[in-house]
Design a protein around this motif. Sequence first.
Motif, PDB file in Angstrom:
ATOM      1  N   LEU A   7       0.830  -1.200   0.000  1.00  6.91           N
ATOM      2  CA  LEU A   7       0.000   0.000   0.000  1.00  6.91           C
ATOM      3  C   LEU A   7       0.870   1.258   0.000  1.00  6.91           C
ATOM      4  O   LEU A   7       0.496   2.278  -0.581  1.00  6.91           O
ATOM      5  N   ASP A   8       2.033   1.174   0.586  1.00 11.50           N
ATOM      6  CA  ASP A   8       2.956   2.308   0.601  1.00 11.50           C
ATOM      7  C   ASP A   8       3.332   2.751  -0.808  1.00 11.50           C
ATOM      8  O   ASP A   8       3.583   3.934  -1.051  1.00 11.50           O
ATOM      9  N   ALA A   9       3.352   1.821  -1.747  1.00 13.60           N
ATOM     10  CA  ALA A   9       3.694   2.159  -3.134  1.00 13.60           C
ATOM     11  C   ALA A   9       2.639   3.060  -3.774  1.00 13.60           C
ATOM     12  O   ALA A   9       2.901   3.710  -4.782  1.00 13.60           O
ATOM     13  N   LEU A  10       1.455   3.109  -3.173  1.00 12.57           N
ATOM     14  CA  LEU A  10       0.379   3.952  -3.689  1.00 12.57           C
ATOM     15  C   LEU A  10       0.262   5.266  -2.918  1.00 12.57           C
ATOM     16  O   LEU A  10      -0.726   5.980  -3.043  1.00 12.57           O
ATOM     17  N   SER A  11       1.282   5.583  -2.142  1.00  8.68           N
ATOM     18  CA  SER A  11       1.190   6.764  -1.279  1.00  8.68           C
ATOM     19  C   SER A  11       1.030   8.068  -2.056  1.00  8.68           C
ATOM     20  O   SER A  11       0.331   8.972  -1.593  1.00  8.68           O
ATOM     21  N   ALA A  12       1.643   8.197  -3.224  1.00 11.79           N
ATOM     22  CA  ALA A  12       1.533   9.455  -3.982  1.00 11.79           C
ATOM     23  C   ALA A  12       0.089   9.746  -4.394  1.00 11.79           C
ATOM     24  O   ALA A  12      -0.425  10.833  -4.097  1.00 11.79           O
ATOM     25  N   ARG A  18      -6.118  12.849  -0.747  1.00  8.83           N
ATOM     26  CA  ARG A  18      -6.358  13.479   0.558  1.00  8.83           C
ATOM     27  C   ARG A  18      -6.255  14.998   0.445  1.00  8.83           C
ATOM     28  O   ARG A  18      -7.093  15.737   0.975  1.00  8.83           O
ATOM     29  N   LEU A  19      -5.227  15.482  -0.251  1.00 10.11           N
ATOM     30  CA  LEU A  19      -5.066  16.922  -0.437  1.00 10.11           C
ATOM     31  C   LEU A  19      -6.231  17.522  -1.217  1.00 10.11           C
ATOM     32  O   LEU A  19      -6.722  18.606  -0.878  1.00 10.11           O
ATOM     33  N   LEU A  20      -6.674  16.827  -2.256  1.00 10.25           N
ATOM     34  CA  LEU A  20      -7.809  17.317  -3.047  1.00 10.25           C
ATOM     35  C   LEU A  20      -9.064  17.426  -2.193  1.00 10.25           C
ATOM     36  O   LEU A  20      -9.827  18.391  -2.303  1.00 10.25           O
ATOM     37  N   ALA A  21      -9.287  16.432  -1.329  1.00  7.68           N
ATOM     38  CA  ALA A  21     -10.455  16.456  -0.448  1.00  7.68           C
ATOM     39  C   ALA A  21     -10.393  17.636   0.519  1.00  7.68           C
ATOM     40  O   ALA A  21     -11.424  18.238   0.839  1.00  7.68           O
ATOM     41  N   LEU A  22      -9.188  17.974   0.959  1.00  2.00           N
ATOM     42  CA  LEU A  22      -9.025  19.113   1.864  1.00  2.00           C
ATOM     43  C   LEU A  22      -9.095  20.445   1.129  1.00  2.00           C
ATOM     44  O   LEU A  22      -9.699  21.405   1.608  1.00  2.00           O
ATOM     45  N   ASP A  23      -8.456  20.512  -0.038  1.00  9.86           N
ATOM     46  CA  ASP A  23      -8.379  21.771  -0.782  1.00  9.86           C
ATOM     47  C   ASP A  23      -9.663  22.126  -1.531  1.00  9.86           C
ATOM     48  O   ASP A  23      -9.954  23.303  -1.723  1.00  9.86           O
ATOM     49  N   ASP A  40       1.633   5.664  -9.528  1.00 10.96           N
ATOM     50  CA  ASP A  40       1.789   7.108  -9.320  1.00 10.96           C
ATOM     51  C   ASP A  40       0.600   7.908  -9.849  1.00 10.96           C
ATOM     52  O   ASP A  40       0.615   9.134  -9.807  1.00 10.96           O
ATOM     53  N   ARG A  41      -0.433   7.215 -10.338  1.00  8.46           N
ATOM     54  CA  ARG A  41      -1.555   7.895 -10.990  1.00  8.46           C
ATOM     55  C   ARG A  41      -2.801   7.900 -10.112  1.00  8.46           C
ATOM     56  O   ARG A  41      -3.174   6.907  -9.514  1.00  8.46           O
ATOM     57  N   LEU A  42      -3.459   9.050 -10.100  1.00  6.81           N
ATOM     58  CA  LEU A  42      -4.781   9.199  -9.508  1.00  6.81           C
ATOM     59  C   LEU A  42      -5.721   9.550 -10.645  1.00  6.81           C
ATOM     60  O   LEU A  42      -5.535  10.574 -11.308  1.00  6.81           O
ATOM     61  N   SER A  43      -6.691   8.696 -10.904  1.00  5.60           N
ATOM     62  CA  SER A  43      -7.649   8.945 -11.983  1.00  5.60           C
ATOM     63  C   SER A  43      -8.959   9.446 -11.387  1.00  5.60           C
ATOM     64  O   SER A  43      -9.505   8.825 -10.469  1.00  5.60           O
ATOM     65  N   LEU A  44      -9.435  10.554 -11.926  1.00  4.07           N
ATOM     66  CA  LEU A  44     -10.713  11.134 -11.524  1.00  4.07           C
ATOM     67  C   LEU A  44     -11.595  11.174 -12.755  1.00  4.07           C
ATOM     68  O   LEU A  44     -11.212  11.760 -13.778  1.00  4.07           O
ATOM     69  N   SER A  45     -12.747  10.529 -12.704  1.00 10.23           N
ATOM     70  CA  SER A  45     -13.641  10.565 -13.862  1.00 10.23           C
ATOM     71  C   SER A  45     -15.016  11.054 -13.440  1.00 10.23           C
ATOM     72  O   SER A  45     -15.495  10.771 -12.344  1.00 10.23           O
ATOM     73  N   LEU A  46     -15.609  11.812 -14.342  1.00  8.41           N
ATOM     74  CA  LEU A  46     -16.902  12.435 -14.111  1.00  8.41           C
ATOM     75  C   LEU A  46     -17.864  11.976 -15.197  1.00  8.41           C
ATOM     76  O   LEU A  46     -17.520  11.994 -16.382  1.00  8.41           O
ATOM     77  N   HIS A  47     -19.042  11.564 -14.782  1.00 10.22           N
ATOM     78  CA  HIS A  47     -20.013  10.948 -15.685  1.00 10.22           C
ATOM     79  C   HIS A  47     -21.280  11.793 -15.762  1.00 10.22           C
ATOM     80  O   HIS A  47     -21.503  12.661 -14.922  1.00 10.22           O
ATOM     81  N   GLY A  90       0.057  17.246  -5.798  1.00 10.49           N
ATOM     82  CA  GLY A  90       0.411  16.572  -4.564  1.00 10.49           C
ATOM     83  C   GLY A  90       1.368  15.415  -4.731  1.00 10.49           C
ATOM     84  O   GLY A  90       1.345  14.463  -3.952  1.00 10.49           O
ATOM     85  N   GLY A  91       2.195  15.468  -5.778  1.00  8.39           N
ATOM     86  CA  GLY A  91       3.168  14.411  -6.006  1.00  8.39           C
ATOM     87  C   GLY A  91       2.663  13.246  -6.832  1.00  8.39           C
ATOM     88  O   GLY A  91       3.365  12.254  -7.004  1.00  8.39           O
ATOM     89  N   ALA A  92       1.452  13.365  -7.363  1.00  9.58           N
ATOM     90  CA  ALA A  92       0.885  12.289  -8.188  1.00  9.58           C
ATOM     91  C   ALA A  92       0.538  12.821  -9.575  1.00  9.58           C
ATOM     92  O   ALA A  92       0.295  14.014  -9.762  1.00  9.58           O
ATOM     93  N   ASP A  93       0.515  11.916 -10.542  1.00  9.73           N
ATOM     94  CA  ASP A  93       0.005  12.237 -11.867  1.00  9.73           C
ATOM     95  C   ASP A  93      -1.513  12.116 -11.779  1.00  9.73           C
ATOM     96  O   ASP A  93      -2.023  11.052 -11.433  1.00  9.73           O
TER      97      ASP A  93
END
Length: 114
Positions: A7-12, A18-23, A40-47, A90-93
């Motif tokens: 799980l640590d490998a997904l920390s970015a 977490r930052l997006l939820a706060l900001d 290293d990727r965070l995917s956000l999709s909107l439908h 926040g350090g992620a793509d």
Amino acid sequence: MSTILTLDALSAPLRALRLLALDFPDLPAPVVDVSAIYPDRLSLSLHPSNGAFAAFEAWRTALGIDPDAVDFNVQCDHRTGVLMAQTEYGGADVELTGYTEVPAGTRPSGAGAA
């Protein structure tokens, strides 16, 4: 030989989420995807159920993505429009995708005739 990620490998991407939820707590909730395939990727999709293109635009603006950096395509069914953009946060793509229905009058003739 494959390596099993922890799980640590997904920390970015998890930190970025977490930052997006706060900001940006008032932005429309996207579908969120974090995967060991792209750690290293965070995917956000909107439908369409959450006003996809308006929600995409709100996220694009919040993330500071230039409008010229957004790609638009229509899927092969000629009924689904897709906006895509990428940035770092926040350090992620971060991969931002918005889907919406293409109105019937704007589809190529003969497309989607069912």
